[in-house]
Design a protein around this motif. Structure first.
Motif, PDB file in Angstrom:
ATOM      1  N   ASP A   1      31.913  17.018  60.056  1.00  0.00           N
ATOM      2  CA  ASP A   1      33.239  17.180  60.646  1.00  0.00           C
ATOM      3  C   ASP A   1      33.697  18.637  60.574  1.00  0.00           C
ATOM      4  O   ASP A   1      34.218  19.179  61.558  1.00  0.00           O
ATOM      5  CB  ASP A   1      34.227  16.274  59.919  1.00  0.00           C
ATOM      6  CG  ASP A   1      35.617  16.305  60.526  1.00  0.00           C
ATOM      7  OD1 ASP A   1      35.730  16.247  61.761  1.00  0.00           O
ATOM      8  OD2 ASP A   1      36.600  16.400  59.761  1.00  0.00           O
ATOM      9  N   ARG A   2      33.477  19.266  59.415  1.00  0.00           N
ATOM     10  CA  ARG A   2      33.890  20.677  59.267  1.00  0.00           C
ATOM     11  C   ARG A   2      33.189  21.581  60.278  1.00  0.00           C
ATOM     12  O   ARG A   2      33.759  22.569  60.732  1.00  0.00           O
ATOM     13  CB  ARG A   2      33.612  21.163  57.848  1.00  0.00           C
ATOM     14  CG  ARG A   2      34.653  20.777  56.823  1.00  0.00           C
ATOM     15  CD  ARG A   2      34.478  21.558  55.528  1.00  0.00           C
ATOM     16  NE  ARG A   2      33.240  21.225  54.865  1.00  0.00           N
ATOM     17  CZ  ARG A   2      33.112  20.280  53.932  1.00  0.00           C
ATOM     18  NH1 ARG A   2      34.160  19.563  53.574  1.00  0.00           N
ATOM     19  NH2 ARG A   2      31.951  20.051  53.364  1.00  0.00           N
ATOM     20  N   HIS A   3      31.933  21.243  60.597  1.00  0.00           N
ATOM     21  CA  HIS A   3      31.168  22.071  61.530  1.00  0.00           C
ATOM     22  C   HIS A   3      31.281  21.589  62.967  1.00  0.00           C
ATOM     23  O   HIS A   3      30.585  22.102  63.861  1.00  0.00           O
ATOM     24  CB  HIS A   3      29.702  22.121  61.097  1.00  0.00           C
ATOM     25  CG  HIS A   3      29.475  22.961  59.873  1.00  0.00           C
ATOM     26  ND1 HIS A   3      29.614  22.461  58.593  1.00  0.00           N
ATOM     27  CD2 HIS A   3      29.144  24.269  59.720  1.00  0.00           C
ATOM     28  CE1 HIS A   3      29.370  23.420  57.716  1.00  0.00           C
ATOM     29  NE2 HIS A   3      29.084  24.519  58.368  1.00  0.00           N
ATOM     30  N   GLY A   4      32.154  20.605  63.200  1.00  0.00           N
ATOM     31  CA  GLY A   4      32.472  20.218  64.566  1.00  0.00           C
ATOM     32  C   GLY A   4      31.407  19.416  65.292  1.00  0.00           C
ATOM     33  O   GLY A   4      31.379  19.417  66.528  1.00  0.00           O
TER      34      GLY A   4
ATOM     35  N   THR B   1      29.527  13.087  63.117  1.00  0.00           N
ATOM     36  CA  THR B   1      30.734  12.792  62.339  1.00  0.00           C
ATOM     37  C   THR B   1      31.141  11.344  62.545  1.00  0.00           C
ATOM     38  O   THR B   1      31.419  10.611  61.583  1.00  0.00           O
ATOM     39  CB  THR B   1      31.886  13.715  62.762  1.00  0.00           C
ATOM     40  OG1 THR B   1      31.563  15.069  62.444  1.00  0.00           O
ATOM     41  CG2 THR B   1      33.179  13.340  62.037  1.00  0.00           C
ATOM     42  N   LEU B   2      31.157  10.910  63.793  1.00  0.00           N
ATOM     43  CA  LEU B   2      31.588   9.543  64.100  1.00  0.00           C
ATOM     44  C   LEU B   2      30.594   8.522  63.576  1.00  0.00           C
ATOM     45  O   LEU B   2      30.986   7.472  63.042  1.00  0.00           O
ATOM     46  CB  LEU B   2      31.773   9.393  65.609  1.00  0.00           C
ATOM     47  CG  LEU B   2      32.944  10.195  66.183  1.00  0.00           C
ATOM     48  CD1 LEU B   2      32.887  10.245  67.707  1.00  0.00           C
ATOM     49  CD2 LEU B   2      34.274   9.620  65.719  1.00  0.00           C
ATOM     50  N   LEU B   3      29.308   8.810  63.678  1.00  0.00           N
ATOM     51  CA  LEU B   3      28.313   7.862  63.177  1.00  0.00           C
ATOM     52  C   LEU B   3      28.377   7.771  61.660  1.00  0.00           C
ATOM     53  O   LEU B   3      28.333   6.675  61.084  1.00  0.00           O
ATOM     54  CB  LEU B   3      26.916   8.283  63.632  1.00  0.00           C
ATOM     55  CG  LEU B   3      25.754   7.395  63.177  1.00  0.00           C
ATOM     56  CD1 LEU B   3      26.001   5.932  63.525  1.00  0.00           C
ATOM     57  CD2 LEU B   3      24.444   7.880  63.789  1.00  0.00           C
ATOM     58  N   LEU B   4      28.503   8.901  60.984  1.00  0.00           N
ATOM     59  CA  LEU B   4      28.552   8.891  59.519  1.00  0.00           C
ATOM     60  C   LEU B   4      29.824   8.236  58.997  1.00  0.00           C
ATOM     61  O   LEU B   4      29.785   7.481  58.018  1.00  0.00           O
ATOM     62  CB  LEU B   4      28.422  10.321  58.986  1.00  0.00           C
ATOM     63  CG  LEU B   4      27.006  10.900  59.006  1.00  0.00           C
ATOM     64  CD1 LEU B   4      27.048  12.423  58.869  1.00  0.00           C
ATOM     65  CD2 LEU B   4      26.163  10.296  57.881  1.00  0.00           C
ATOM     66  N   THR B   5      30.957   8.529  59.614  1.00  0.00           N
ATOM     67  CA  THR B   5      32.197   7.910  59.134  1.00  0.00           C
ATOM     68  C   THR B   5      32.179   6.402  59.364  1.00  0.00           C
ATOM     69  O   THR B   5      32.642   5.625  58.528  1.00  0.00           O
ATOM     70  CB  THR B   5      33.423   8.525  59.825  1.00  0.00           C
ATOM     71  OG1 THR B   5      33.249   8.474  61.244  1.00  0.00           O
ATOM     72  CG2 THR B   5      33.633   9.971  59.399  1.00  0.00           C
ATOM     73  N   THR B   6      31.622   5.973  60.487  1.00  0.00           N
ATOM     74  CA  THR B   6      31.564   4.540  60.785  1.00  0.00           C
ATOM     75  C   THR B   6      30.666   3.802  59.810  1.00  0.00           C
ATOM     76  O   THR B   6      31.029   2.748  59.277  1.00  0.00           O
ATOM     77  CB  THR B   6      31.049   4.333  62.221  1.00  0.00           C
ATOM     78  OG1 THR B   6      31.970   4.925  63.145  1.00  0.00           O
ATOM     79  CG2 THR B   6      30.901   2.853  62.542  1.00  0.00           C
ATOM     80  N   THR B   7      29.485   4.353  59.556  1.00  0.00           N
ATOM     81  CA  THR B   7      28.504   3.638  58.740  1.00  0.00           C
ATOM     82  C   THR B   7      28.786   3.758  57.249  1.00  0.00           C
ATOM     83  O   THR B   7      28.337   2.913  56.468  1.00  0.00           O
ATOM     84  CB  THR B   7      27.088   4.167  59.025  1.00  0.00           C
ATOM     85  OG1 THR B   7      27.077   5.595  58.880  1.00  0.00           O
ATOM     86  CG2 THR B   7      26.658   3.816  60.442  1.00  0.00           C
ATOM     87  N   THR B   8      29.518   4.778  56.855  1.00  0.00           N
ATOM     88  CA  THR B   8      29.808   4.965  55.435  1.00  0.00           C
ATOM     89  C   THR B   8      31.017   4.148  54.993  1.00  0.00           C
ATOM     90  O   THR B   8      31.157   3.813  53.818  1.00  0.00           O
ATOM     91  CB  THR B   8      30.045   6.466  55.138  1.00  0.00           C
ATOM     92  OG1 THR B   8      28.883   7.199  55.538  1.00  0.00           O
ATOM     93  CG2 THR B   8      30.285   6.713  53.657  1.00  0.00           C
ATOM     94  N   GLY B   9      31.881   3.813  55.929  1.00  0.00           N
ATOM     95  CA  GLY B   9      33.117   3.133  55.566  1.00  0.00           C
ATOM     96  C   GLY B   9      32.905   1.824  54.840  1.00  0.00           C
ATOM     97  O   GLY B   9      33.629   1.489  53.893  1.00  0.00           O
ATOM     98  N   TRP B  10      31.870   1.062  55.246  1.00  0.00           N
ATOM     99  CA  TRP B  10      31.693  -0.266  54.651  1.00  0.00           C
ATOM    100  C   TRP B  10      31.343  -0.177  53.173  1.00  0.00           C
ATOM    101  O   TRP B  10      31.895  -0.915  52.355  1.00  0.00           O
ATOM    102  CB  TRP B  10      30.600  -1.051  55.377  1.00  0.00           C
ATOM    103  CG  TRP B  10      30.381  -2.388  54.747  1.00  0.00           C
ATOM    104  CD1 TRP B  10      31.130  -3.512  54.934  1.00  0.00           C
ATOM    105  CD2 TRP B  10      29.380  -2.725  53.787  1.00  0.00           C
ATOM    106  NE1 TRP B  10      30.642  -4.544  54.152  1.00  0.00           N
ATOM    107  CE2 TRP B  10      29.564  -4.089  53.436  1.00  0.00           C
ATOM    108  CE3 TRP B  10      28.332  -2.022  53.193  1.00  0.00           C
ATOM    109  CZ2 TRP B  10      28.745  -4.744  52.530  1.00  0.00           C
ATOM    110  CZ3 TRP B  10      27.512  -2.679  52.284  1.00  0.00           C
ATOM    111  CH2 TRP B  10      27.730  -4.028  51.966  1.00  0.00           C
ATOM    112  N   ILE B  11      30.424   0.725  52.792  1.00  0.00           N
ATOM    113  CA  ILE B  11      30.041   0.801  51.377  1.00  0.00           C
ATOM    114  C   ILE B  11      31.220   1.290  50.546  1.00  0.00           C
ATOM    115  O   ILE B  11      31.407   0.868  49.395  1.00  0.00           O
ATOM    116  CB  ILE B  11      28.795   1.694  51.174  1.00  0.00           C
ATOM    117  CG1 ILE B  11      28.266   1.561  49.736  1.00  0.00           C
ATOM    118  CG2 ILE B  11      29.077   3.152  51.493  1.00  0.00           C
ATOM    119  CD1 ILE B  11      27.839   0.172  49.349  1.00  0.00           C
ATOM    120  N   LEU B  12      32.065   2.150  51.112  1.00  0.00           N
ATOM    121  CA  LEU B  12      33.253   2.589  50.394  1.00  0.00           C
ATOM    122  C   LEU B  12      34.230   1.434  50.209  1.00  0.00           C
ATOM    123  O   LEU B  12      34.890   1.327  49.170  1.00  0.00           O
ATOM    124  CB  LEU B  12      33.922   3.744  51.140  1.00  0.00           C
ATOM    125  CG  LEU B  12      33.080   5.012  51.310  1.00  0.00           C
ATOM    126  CD1 LEU B  12      33.855   6.062  52.088  1.00  0.00           C
ATOM    127  CD2 LEU B  12      32.639   5.569  49.961  1.00  0.00           C
TER     128      LEU B  12
END
Length: 705
Positions: free
Chosen positions: A437-440, A445-456
């Motif tokens: 996300d920081r590097h635009g 960004t969208l794939l990582l945020t989507t797939t990481t949300g469940w484990i969090l």
């Protein structure tokens, strides 16, 4: 050679599955003690004087603030001393690097408390939400125990205060570049300030590293080495370690230092310890071969606190055997530290130095390509794990449609493997998402945020999950992708709902619903309405929930391969049960179960069985309800999140109570209450009241503690 004295993670050595406060071996989390520790006699004696006596039953927690500039050996002193005295603390030794100075975000009190609670035997799913609740449980667990706590590399008194125990007998040692005046004033901390080594201490340190015989053979060179290093402990240790290598003399090392005039000038100033250390790191770096230097630079750009062998191979493009051999050489040189089988970390200053070398030695395009390979590696495996665990979602999220490819690729085909990988890499996944996300880089960004949300969600890391989904919403808006923005808003609303932020969740989901309607997207409209109904269910607003869910139902068929329709039917069952219409609740639950099974939604199957049980219980069919609850609990644990398990246990306890099996009902309710407490769930208060009422009806029942 260099000594990695400060680390980038919370050590987790507790069993992690014991009952809260249950018996287990006390944690001993200290990093490896330095074999050739030299000097600091007065400081060691001052710390010795702080150890509370065995008879100490009154008084306060003893806190020592060890401060000083970077590279002064604060960590080395604290760890060396703690090893000497930890046998006087039978309750255990806890250690954490707070990352107050150096690259990366400082450790939050919640992150540290979660690690400490796990080390003390609290299962991950039983760790409460919120720093205040975590700190309260931490203090409770330490009450009456003698525990030594080392809080390394703090940036402020505020970072430390939530981590302090509340009972006497414990001793806390805090190291920091900051003077920590606040701790001295308000907590009565004893201040211990480190300065440069004296010349005799520095000379003795060199002798301890290279050997007394070699040091005695080159006394002038040893003194010159100490002088060039400015008596800075870390710099002395690095240079002497290099001189200890086979077929190398102290004089040869001194000659190399002397040839690096610009480095020596920086090292001799002593004004910026970070720059001084970097100059010595630079000298060490020049001794690496080209492959070692490449790997060192690459892992220095890794965004997370530690890294595995495979991601290092992905970052460098080298084969696994080559990377394993090169990392072994870097470990020997103390440039990289192993933390487990196939896992490594860099000292925080070394990581900054490696990134600095990458900026000097690699082209900007090369650095960006490296970062993208690392993000891609994490995103690819997170997507794979997500699809294995949630097959019904495989084409629900637009972000999951991104094609990914990476080498080396891990085998995550088994759900248990997929969950284990997500749990092990959760910190790195969060870091990778933020870095992308920081590097635009919008797609990753969208794939990582989507797939990481469940484990969090599963781990109860609400703040991190909120942060990632907020980033996803912003990224989708920057990219002008309104469908992805809608999906991200629904994820954000679900995240706000989980810890009871209902007003925020309601507003976010209404915004998502409005977007879905503008897009004429029936499935997303159904998702938004279903989530709005869920928020109402949480608050006991059953009539409003039923209205949202009935509006959603005709929009849902086919979405998520039938799963979404199953969710809505199941939640309608919950709403009808809340309204006392158990026949209609049974009807909706019976429609939900096959839809969940059709979508291969194992967690959803457990939920549907629970909803069926609740309806049958309401109709007075207790044996049927008990059998359904037990069937739900037999679904594999990696398919059931803690909140689902708590709900099933709650329902099972109610059925057992009503059939006269009171002791078993108590056990179920107590286990459910523990889970609700750890999750900060709003059902905890209601269940506690029911539990106490049951205990009050029969004085012979075992009591809650």
């Amino acid at each position: 050679m260099v000594q990695a004295g400060s680390i980038q993670h919370v050590s987790l050595t507790g069993a992690g599955q014991a009952e809260v406060g249950g018996p287990q071996s006390p944690p001993r989390q200290l990093p490896l003690a330095i074999r050739d520790f030299t000097g600091r006699t007065e400081h060691v004696a001052a710390l010795d004087a702080l150890v509370p006596g065995d008879e100490a039953g009154a008084g306060a927690v003893v806190v020592s603030a060890v401060d000083g500039a970077a590279g002064m050996g604060k960590t080395t002193l604290a760890v060396h001393w703690a090893h000497r005295v930890q046998d006087r603390f039978p309750g255990g030794t806890l250690y954490v690097n707070l990352r107050g100075y150096g690259p990366g975000d400082p450790a939050t009190p919640g992150e540290v408390l979660e690690g400490f609670l796990r080390a003390l035997g609290v299962a991950p799913e039983r760790i409460p939400v919120g720093v205040e609740a975590q700190a309260g449980l931490f203090r409770s667990l330490l009450a009456g125990r003698r525990v030594l706590i080392v809080l390394d590399n703090a940036n402020s008194a505020g970072q430390v205060r939530p981590l302090l125990p509340g009972s006497p007998g414990c001793l806390v040692v805090v190291t920091s570049r900051d003077s920590l005046t606040g701790l001295v004033v308000t907590e009565g901390a004893a201040r211990l300030t480190l300065d440069l080594l004296t010349e005799p201490e520095a000379v003795a340190l060199v002798g301890g590293i290279v050997g007394a015989e070699r040091a005695a053979a080159e006394p002038g060179a040893v003194r010159e080495l100490v002088r060039y290093c400015g008596r800075l402990p870390l710099a002395v240790r690095i240079a002497a370690g290099y001189a200890a290598a086979p077929h190398t003399t102290v004089g040869e090392v001194v000659a190399e230092l002397a040839d690096e005039r610009s480095r020596l000038e920086v090292l001799s100033r002593g004004g910026d310890e970070r720059a001084a250390v970097e100059s010595v790191f630079d000298w060490s770096y020049q001794r690496l071969d080209s492959t070692q230097a490449l790997v060192f630079r690459r892992v220095g750009l890794h965004p997370g606190p530690e890294f595995c062998l495979e991601v290092a191979a992905a970052a460098t493009g080298l084969d696994l055997p080559v990377v394993r051999r090169v990392l072994g050489g870097l470990v020997e040189a103390h440039l990289v530290e192993p933390v487990g089988r196939g896992r490594y970390r860099l000292h925080d200053l070394l990581r900054a130095y490696a990134a600095h070398r990458a900026a000097l030695d690699d082209l900007p395009g090369q650095r960006e390509a490296l970062r993208e390979r690392v993000w891609q590696w994490y995103a690819h495996h997170a997507k794979t794990a997500h699809q294995v665990l949630h097959p019904a979602h495989r084409d629900w999220y637009p972000a999951l449609r991104l094609d990914t490819d990476t080498r080396p690729e891990l085998d995550l085909g088994d759900p248990a493997q997929a969950l284990a990988w997500l749990e092990a890499e959760q910190d790195n996944l969060v870091a990778a998402a933020r870095d992308a996300d920081r590097h635009g880089h919008l797609p990753l960004t969208l794939l990582l945020t989507t797939t990481t949300g469940w484990i969090l969600f599963r781990m109860g890391r609400w703040e991190d999950r909120l942060d990632l989904h907020q980033r996803a919403v912003a990224a989708a808006r920057r990219g002008g992708d309104r469908t992805t923005e809608t999906s991200a808003l629904l994820d954000l609303g679900q995240t706000q709902r989980a810890p009871g932020r209902w007003q925020d969740a309601h507003e976010t989901l209404l915004a998502g619903l409005a977007l879905a309607r503008d897009l004429h997207h029936p499935a997303l409209q159904a998702g938004a309405l279903a989530d709005l109904g869920w928020v109402c269910l949480d608050q006991g607003h059953y009539t409003q929930a039923r209205e949202y869910l009935l509006e959603a139902l005709p929009l849902a068929p086919g979405a998520q391969h039938g799963r979404l329709e199953g969710v809505i039917e199941g939640n309608l069952s919950e709403a009808c049960a809340g309204l006392g219409d158990y026949r209609q609740a049974l009807h909706h639950a019976e429609r939900s179960l096959p839809l969940r099974r059709q979508a291969h939604d194992r967690q959803g199957e457990a939920i549907a069985l629970h909803q069926l049980a609740r309806a049958w219980h309401g109709l007075g069919e207790h044996p049927e309800a008990i059998a359904l609850c037990e069937q739900a609990l037999h679904i594999e644990g990696h398919h059931r999140s803690p909140d689902v398990t708590a709900g099933i246990l709650d329902a099972l306890g109610a059925c057992l109570r009503d059939t006269g099996h009171r002791e078993r009902a108590l056990r179920c309710w107590r286990e459910a209450l523990d889970l609700y407490h750890q999750l900060g769930h709003h059902h905890a208060d209601d269940l506690r009241d029911r539990l106490h009422a049951l205990e009050a009806t029969d004085p012979g029942l075992p009591r809650s503690h």
